[in-house]
Motif scaffolding. Structure first.
Motif, PDB file in Angstrom:
ATOM      1  N   ALA A 212       8.934   1.925   7.367  1.00 42.30           N
ATOM      2  CA  ALA A 212       9.044   1.681   8.754  1.00 42.30           C
ATOM      3  C   ALA A 212      10.372   2.258   9.583  1.00 42.30           C
ATOM      4  CB  ALA A 212       9.484   0.183   8.839  1.00 42.30           C
ATOM      5  N   GLN A 213      11.387   2.091   8.986  1.00 46.91           N
ATOM      6  CA  GLN A 213      12.621   2.645   9.570  1.00 46.91           C
ATOM      7  C   GLN A 213      12.389   4.428   9.745  1.00 46.91           C
ATOM      8  OE1 GLN A 213      16.699   1.885   7.819  1.00 46.91           O
ATOM      9  NE2 GLN A 213      15.438   0.385   6.693  1.00 46.91           N
TER      10      GLN A 213
ATOM     11  N   PHE B 246       6.792   5.092  10.022  1.00 44.87           N
ATOM     12  CA  PHE B 246       5.543   4.870   9.532  1.00 44.87           C
ATOM     13  C   PHE B 246       5.145   3.639   9.116  1.00 44.87           C
ATOM     14  CE2 PHE B 246       6.416   9.411   9.144  1.00 44.87           C
ATOM     15  CZ  PHE B 246       5.278  10.132   9.372  1.00 44.87           C
ATOM     16  N   ALA B 247       4.029   3.074   9.655  1.00 41.92           N
ATOM     17  CA  ALA B 247       3.447   1.828   9.474  1.00 41.92           C
ATOM     18  C   ALA B 247       2.835   1.803   8.151  1.00 41.92           C
ATOM     19  CB  ALA B 247       2.491   1.308  10.558  1.00 41.92           C
ATOM     20  N   THR B 248       2.965   0.916   7.102  1.00 43.87           N
ATOM     21  CA  THR B 248       2.089   0.796   5.922  1.00 43.87           C
ATOM     22  C   THR B 248       1.660  -0.626   5.693  1.00 43.87           C
ATOM     23  OG1 THR B 248       4.151   0.007   4.795  1.00 43.87           O
ATOM     24  CG2 THR B 248       3.686   2.495   4.858  1.00 43.87           C
ATOM     25  N   VAL B 249       0.755  -0.667   4.910  1.00 41.87           N
ATOM     26  CA  VAL B 249       0.112  -1.701   4.492  1.00 41.87           C
ATOM     27  C   VAL B 249       0.409  -1.884   2.758  1.00 41.87           C
ATOM     28  CG1 VAL B 249      -2.070  -3.009   4.088  1.00 41.87           C
ATOM     29  CG2 VAL B 249      -2.039  -1.687   6.211  1.00 41.87           C
ATOM     30  N   VAL B 250       0.829  -3.200   2.588  1.00 38.35           N
ATOM     31  CA  VAL B 250       0.989  -3.634   1.217  1.00 38.35           C
ATOM     32  C   VAL B 250      -0.114  -4.229   0.574  1.00 38.35           C
ATOM     33  CG1 VAL B 250       2.181  -5.173  -0.556  1.00 38.35           C
ATOM     34  CG2 VAL B 250       3.391  -3.905   1.223  1.00 38.35           C
ATOM     35  N   SER B 251      -0.841  -3.906  -0.478  1.00 40.27           N
ATOM     36  CA  SER B 251      -2.045  -4.499  -0.680  1.00 40.27           C
ATOM     37  C   SER B 251      -2.435  -4.376  -2.458  1.00 40.27           C
ATOM     38  CB  SER B 251      -3.358  -3.614  -0.199  1.00 40.27           C
ATOM     39  OG  SER B 251      -4.562  -4.331  -0.578  1.00 40.27           O
TER      40      SER B 251
END
Length: 202
Positions: free
Chosen positions: A20-21, A24-29
């Motif tokens: 994020a810093q 980039f947005a990410t998804v934890v899955s």
């Protein structure tokens, strides 16, 4: 979409915050269905190699990883995730890894204090977009008792020295591994996460 793989081993939110810093947005899955729809995968981890490998297999995450790598989706392993990319590990017995890069994980020996905890310098071996903006001698934050010994040293993008030279950053096709913690490595660590995010977008 970049998916951070949740297999119950560690520092998922700190890695997510690092991305994020870096912008980039990410998804934890932990859902293989999410992994097979991802544009990029991140395999982080802190803990024991054998337990991590079992967790990946039990949830069917390893199959999703293989499927995505075969399609050319970029995969980044961090710390334990970096080690899991290889064939095997000697940590607490003999354990089979994902086998995406030929090589083995072995313990530090000799006079050095184990684990290695703290800042260490990179020695750049070859240029790659993952290391854009990183210079020979730059410092990154390591925490580990075992290190990767690739079968082919040509996979090394960078090494570090702790009693002897060891692999710090590797790349084979669309598979990348970094032994240090980029999310704990200040501006330069975030730069590597940014570089990976840009590779995913290519």
């Amino acid at each position: 979409m970049i998916v951070i793989i949740d297999y119950g081993m560690g520092n998922l939110r700190s890695v997510q915050n690092g991305f994020a810093q870096a912008g980039f947005a990410t998804v934890v899955s932990a859902d293989p269905k999410d992994l097979v729809q991802a544009d990029g995968l991140v395999l982080p981890g802190v803990g024991a190699f054998g337990q991590a490998r079992e967790s990946l297999q039990a949830e069917g995450l390893d199959k999703a990883i293989y499927q995505q790598v075969a399609k050319g989706v970029p995969l980044l392993g961090i710390c334990l995730g970096h080690q899991l990319l290889f064939d095997s590990s000697e940590e607490m017995g003999e354990h089979r890894g994902l086998g995406l890069i030929p090589g083995e994980v072995v313990p530090f020996t000799g006079e050095v204090k184990v684990p290695q905890v703290g800042w260490n310098q990179l020695s750049i071996k070859r240029k790659h977009p993952l290391l854009n903006g990183i210079k020979d001698g730059d410092y990154f934050y390591f925490v580990h008792s075992y290190y990767v010994r690739p079968k082919d040293p040509a996979v090394n993008l960078a090494t570090a020295d702790y009693g002897s030279e060891f692999s710090a950053v590797v790349q084979k096709d669309n598979v990348f591994g970094i032994q240090f913690h980029p999310e704990k490595s200040s501006r330069l660590g975030l730069l590597i996460l940014k570089n990976f995010g840009e590779l995913v977008e290519c």
